[in-house]
Design a protein around this motif. Structure first.
Motif, PDB file in Angstrom:
ATOM      1  N   THR A   1      13.100  49.212 -53.513  1.00  0.00           N
ATOM      2  CA  THR A   1      14.333  49.500 -54.255  1.00  0.00           C
ATOM      3  C   THR A   1      15.106  48.217 -54.551  1.00  0.00           C
ATOM      4  N   ILE A   2      15.172  47.318 -53.555  1.00  0.00           N
ATOM      5  CA  ILE A   2      15.855  46.037 -53.771  1.00  0.00           C
ATOM      6  C   ILE A   2      15.144  45.222 -54.837  1.00  0.00           C
ATOM      7  N   ALA A   3      13.797  45.220 -54.803  1.00  0.00           N
ATOM      8  CA  ALA A   3      13.046  44.467 -55.802  1.00  0.00           C
ATOM      9  C   ALA A   3      13.232  45.050 -57.199  1.00  0.00           C
ATOM     10  N   ARG A   4      13.387  46.359 -57.289  1.00  0.00           N
ATOM     11  CA  ARG A   4      13.526  47.007 -58.599  1.00  0.00           C
ATOM     12  C   ARG A   4      14.938  46.872 -59.153  1.00  0.00           C
ATOM     13  N   THR A   5      15.937  47.033 -58.290  1.00  0.00           N
ATOM     14  CA  THR A   5      17.325  47.016 -58.761  1.00  0.00           C
ATOM     15  C   THR A   5      17.981  45.640 -58.662  1.00  0.00           C
ATOM     16  N   GLU A   6      17.380  44.721 -57.853  1.00  0.00           N
ATOM     17  CA  GLU A   6      17.935  43.392 -57.631  1.00  0.00           C
ATOM     18  C   GLU A   6      19.307  43.433 -56.987  1.00  0.00           C
ATOM     19  N   ARG A   7      19.602  44.522 -56.282  1.00  0.00           N
ATOM     20  CA  ARG A   7      20.840  44.603 -55.498  1.00  0.00           C
ATOM     21  C   ARG A   7      20.514  44.202 -54.065  1.00  0.00           C
ATOM     22  N   LEU A   8      21.030  43.075 -53.645  1.00  0.00           N
ATOM     23  CA  LEU A   8      20.699  42.537 -52.327  1.00  0.00           C
ATOM     24  C   LEU A   8      21.578  43.163 -51.257  1.00  0.00           C
ATOM     25  N   GLU A   9      21.462  44.476 -51.102  1.00  0.00           N
ATOM     26  CA  GLU A   9      22.228  45.194 -50.085  1.00  0.00           C
ATOM     27  C   GLU A   9      21.448  45.214 -48.782  1.00  0.00           C
ATOM     28  N   PRO A  10      22.116  45.038 -47.628  1.00  0.00           N
ATOM     29  CA  PRO A  10      21.407  45.027 -46.340  1.00  0.00           C
ATOM     30  C   PRO A  10      20.703  46.354 -46.083  1.00  0.00           C
ATOM     31  N   ILE A  11      19.597  46.267 -45.345  1.00  0.00           N
ATOM     32  CA  ILE A  11      18.811  47.445 -44.973  1.00  0.00           C
ATOM     33  C   ILE A  11      19.316  47.964 -43.644  1.00  0.00           C
ATOM     34  N   ALA A  12      19.425  49.290 -43.535  1.00  0.00           N
ATOM     35  CA  ALA A  12      19.861  49.893 -42.277  1.00  0.00           C
ATOM     36  C   ALA A  12      18.833  49.636 -41.186  1.00  0.00           C
ATOM     37  N   VAL A  13      19.294  49.180 -40.022  1.00  0.00           N
ATOM     38  CA  VAL A  13      18.423  48.884 -38.888  1.00  0.00           C
ATOM     39  C   VAL A  13      18.574  49.985 -37.856  1.00  0.00           C
ATOM     40  N   GLU A  14      17.443  50.590 -37.454  1.00  0.00           N
ATOM     41  CA  GLU A  14      17.449  51.666 -36.475  1.00  0.00           C
ATOM     42  C   GLU A  14      16.624  51.244 -35.270  1.00  0.00           C
ATOM     43  N   GLY A  15      17.232  51.353 -34.075  1.00  0.00           N
ATOM     44  CA  GLY A  15      16.508  51.027 -32.860  1.00  0.00           C
ATOM     45  C   GLY A  15      16.434  49.537 -32.624  1.00  0.00           C
ATOM     46  N   ASP A  16      15.550  49.167 -31.687  1.00  0.00           N
ATOM     47  CA  ASP A  16      15.378  47.756 -31.343  1.00  0.00           C
ATOM     48  C   ASP A  16      13.905  47.413 -31.158  1.00  0.00           C
ATOM     49  N   ASP A  17      13.020  48.104 -31.869  1.00  0.00           N
ATOM     50  CA  ASP A  17      11.596  47.855 -31.739  1.00  0.00           C
ATOM     51  C   ASP A  17      11.159  46.808 -32.761  1.00  0.00           C
ATOM     52  N   GLU A  18       9.820  46.684 -32.933  1.00  0.00           N
ATOM     53  CA  GLU A  18       9.297  45.673 -33.851  1.00  0.00           C
ATOM     54  C   GLU A  18       9.730  45.948 -35.290  1.00  0.00           C
ATOM     55  N   VAL A  19       9.784  47.219 -35.675  1.00  0.00           N
ATOM     56  CA  VAL A  19      10.217  47.549 -37.043  1.00  0.00           C
ATOM     57  C   VAL A  19      11.677  47.157 -37.247  1.00  0.00           C
ATOM     58  N   ALA A  20      12.498  47.366 -36.220  1.00  0.00           N
ATOM     59  CA  ALA A  20      13.903  46.957 -36.311  1.00  0.00           C
ATOM     60  C   ALA A  20      14.019  45.445 -36.446  1.00  0.00           C
ATOM     61  N   ARG A  21      13.187  44.716 -35.703  1.00  0.00           N
ATOM     62  CA  ARG A  21      13.195  43.251 -35.839  1.00  0.00           C
ATOM     63  C   ARG A  21      12.768  42.834 -37.241  1.00  0.00           C
ATOM     64  N   LEU A  22      11.771  43.548 -37.798  1.00  0.00           N
ATOM     65  CA  LEU A  22      11.348  43.241 -39.167  1.00  0.00           C
ATOM     66  C   LEU A  22      12.466  43.520 -40.158  1.00  0.00           C
ATOM     67  N   ALA A  23      13.176  44.628 -39.979  1.00  0.00           N
ATOM     68  CA  ALA A  23      14.301  44.935 -40.867  1.00  0.00           C
ATOM     69  C   ALA A  23      15.406  43.880 -40.734  1.00  0.00           C
ATOM     70  N   THR A  24      15.647  43.421 -39.501  1.00  0.00           N
ATOM     71  CA  THR A  24      16.651  42.366 -39.303  1.00  0.00           C
ATOM     72  C   THR A  24      16.236  41.077 -40.003  1.00  0.00           C
ATOM     73  N   ALA A  25      14.931  40.747 -39.921  1.00  0.00           N
ATOM     74  CA  ALA A  25      14.440  39.552 -40.615  1.00  0.00           C
ATOM     75  C   ALA A  25      14.597  39.699 -42.127  1.00  0.00           C
ATOM     76  N   PHE A  26      14.344  40.904 -42.653  1.00  0.00           N
ATOM     77  CA  PHE A  26      14.541  41.138 -44.087  1.00  0.00           C
ATOM     78  C   PHE A  26      16.019  40.962 -44.455  1.00  0.00           C
ATOM     79  N   ASN A  27      16.910  41.452 -43.608  1.00  0.00           N
ATOM     80  CA  ASN A  27      18.338  41.310 -43.901  1.00  0.00           C
ATOM     81  C   ASN A  27      18.752  39.838 -43.906  1.00  0.00           C
ATOM     82  N   GLN A  28      18.200  39.051 -42.983  1.00  0.00           N
ATOM     83  CA  GLN A  28      18.493  37.615 -42.987  1.00  0.00           C
ATOM     84  C   GLN A  28      17.968  36.946 -44.253  1.00  0.00           C
ATOM     85  N   MET A  29      16.763  37.383 -44.693  1.00  0.00           N
ATOM     86  CA  MET A  29      16.225  36.846 -45.929  1.00  0.00           C
ATOM     87  C   MET A  29      17.100  37.239 -47.120  1.00  0.00           C
ATOM     88  N   LEU A  30      17.564  38.500 -47.129  1.00  0.00           N
ATOM     89  CA  LEU A  30      18.445  38.946 -48.221  1.00  0.00           C
ATOM     90  C   LEU A  30      19.748  38.159 -48.221  1.00  0.00           C
TER      91      LEU A  30
END
Length: 481
Positions: free
Chosen positions: A222-251
């Motif tokens: 959705t971010i790539a299509r709309t070019e709106r650099l809105e943060p992604i909601a992070v749920e939990g503290d597992d590896e997927v949450a760490r990946l989402a946090t890394a994406f938010n830092q990149m954004l």
């Protein structure tokens, strides 16, 4: 000689020597299907090992139990005093407590022995050297498997009666083999059921476990299509949450980069507007004068031409500075050793020609820096140009280079305290400098050059009353290897 073409319908092989490395087959499958497949294979291998272990253990235990029972019954029967007469009188085996086995009595003084058969259709079991060795008292007992055309028997022989005599018992292995066959069938049945269940469970686990990954993928798409650099909601503290946090830092980094680009474009447009407007006005005046529409006062034409040339030079310098600052990463350049003292001497000569009313005092010791020569020379020149611009006519610019620290002092009005933190910002110009020529990019280029060469730069008040700009670069007094 040309190579033969590939036959129609074939696919050219890919590899490191072709367009690229051949894609691995498992990368064409989805992650959920790979997890399901690996889970099914792992469970299948585990079930196979468990079933094989259970089958072998059961077979060994049945065989051991049968051997122990058969040997014990043979030893007990051998102690009966009427054993030989009972066997020779064809008394039924069940009368001797052995209704499920065959019995033979070996007496080497009579005809060669053959185990008795319950009927004429039952196979005859011929005894061998092992049983004869027991009758001769060469071994305490013998225990072996004998195969006939119809079935297999477990045969045991023990000493009995007098010398050269032995008792032989044989029991069919068919009941044991039926048990093992049923056990094998049940193991295969439950193994297949377990593999199917494992596959279904693996698919369910993969589907549910990858749901956060699918949500993250959808958010990124959705971010790539709309070019709106809105943060992604992070749920939990597992590896997927760490990946989402890394994406938010990149954004966040991308958003800052976009903001800097927008600011650069806005500032560049603002700075370009003034020289372009003035240049267009002067050219229009020259055009009207050449067309006969208006007469210019004596000397005004030369003054306009000088003004146009100065504005074109300022515009060219501004465009060059913008191109230099717009590079987020340095272009491939030749890294070489540069004597910073020589760069200072060359820069002083250039600036002295542009500012003949300013005197320069230079005191530099050799200091070799490894980097891009053009960038470093331009940074030094910008520092000297800035000092010459702010120095009054007849003023002195003092340049000192010692141990890699370049210090430039001028005798101008100095830098106000509120302006010190912003001196090296892009397009920043103090209130006093707005009426002076320049784009506000010269010191920004100095800061960028210092950053690229692991150096530092700062501004402070000079003891001579003006401003002091200090550029420190790592290096050494001798040429670098």
């Amino acid at each position: 000689m040309s190579e033969p073409a590939a036959p129609a319908g074939t696919v050219a092989a890919t590899g490191p020597g072709a367009d690229g490395p051949a894609p691995r087959w498992h990368y064409r499958r989805s992650l959920a299907s790979r997890i399901t497949l690996l889970t099914t294979i792992a469970v299948g291998v585990a079930v196979a090992f468990v079933a094989l272990g259970a089958f072998i253990t059961t077979r060994v235990q049945l065989q051991s139990s049968l051997d122990s029972s058969l040997l014990e019954r043979a030893q007990q029967a051998a102690t009966q005093a009427t054993l030989a007469n009972s066997v020779r009188a064809d008394i039924p085996p069940w009368a001797l407590g052995a209704g499920d086995i065959r019995i033979a009595f070996i007496d080497l003084d009579h005809n060669p022995p053959v185990l008795s058969a319950d009927s004429a259709d039952d196979p005859k079991i011929s005894l061998g050297d092992e049983e004869l060795a027991v009758a001769l008292r060469s071994t305490a007992y013998s225990l072996r498997t004998v195969e006939t055309e119809a079935e297999r028997f477990r045969v045991v022989a023990v000493p009995a009666g007098q010398d050269r005599q032995a008792l032989v018992l044989a029991q069919s292995l068919e009941p044991q083999e039926r048990v093992l066959a049923k056990l094998g069938f049940v193991s295969i049945l439950f193994g297949v059921a377990g593999i199917i269940t494992a596959g279904m469970a693996g698919w369910a686990v993969a589907t549910n476990g990858l749901r956060p990954v699918r949500r993250l993928t959808g958010a990124v798409e959705t971010i790539a299509r709309t070019e709106r650099l809105e943060p992604i909601a992070v749920e939990g503290d597992d590896e997927v949450a760490r990946l989402a946090t890394a994406f938010n830092q990149m954004l966040l980094a991308l958003d800052h980069s976009r903001a800097r680009q927008r600011q650069l474009v806005a500032d560049a447009g603002h700075e370009l507007r003034t020289p372009l407007t003035s240049l267009r006005t002067n050219i229009e005046l020259l055009g009207q004068a050449d067309g006969g529409g208006a007469d210019l006062p004596p000397g005004a034409r030369e003054e306009l031409l000088d003004d146009v040339a100065a504005q074109i030079e300022e515009l060219s310098q501004l465009v060059g500075d913008l191109v230099e600052l717009a590079r987020d990463e340095p272009l491939p350049t030749v890294v070489e050793a540069l004597d910073l003292a020589e760069a200072v001497d060359h820069a002083v000569e250039r600036v002295r020609r542009r500012a003949p009313s300013v005197a320069f005092e230079v005191e530099a010791t050799p200091w070799v820096v490894r980097g891009e020569a053009g960038t470093l020379e331009r940074a030094v020149t910008n520092l000297l140009d800035n000092a010459a611009k702010w120095s009054p006519p007849g003023g002195t610019v003092r340049v000192s280079l010692a141990d890699g620290v370049l210090t430039v002092d001028d005798e101008g009005p100095g830098i106000a305290e509120q302006d010190l933190p912003h001196v090296f910002d892009r397009f920043y110009r103090s209130e006093e400098s707005r009426a002076m020529p320049g784009s506000g990019l010269g010191l920004s280029i100095v800061a960028q050059a210092a950053e690229r060469h692991a150096g530092r730069v700062h501004a402070e008040r000079s003891p001579y009353g003006g401003a002091r700009l200090v550029l420190a670069l790592p290096g050494g007094p001798a040429p670098l290897a």
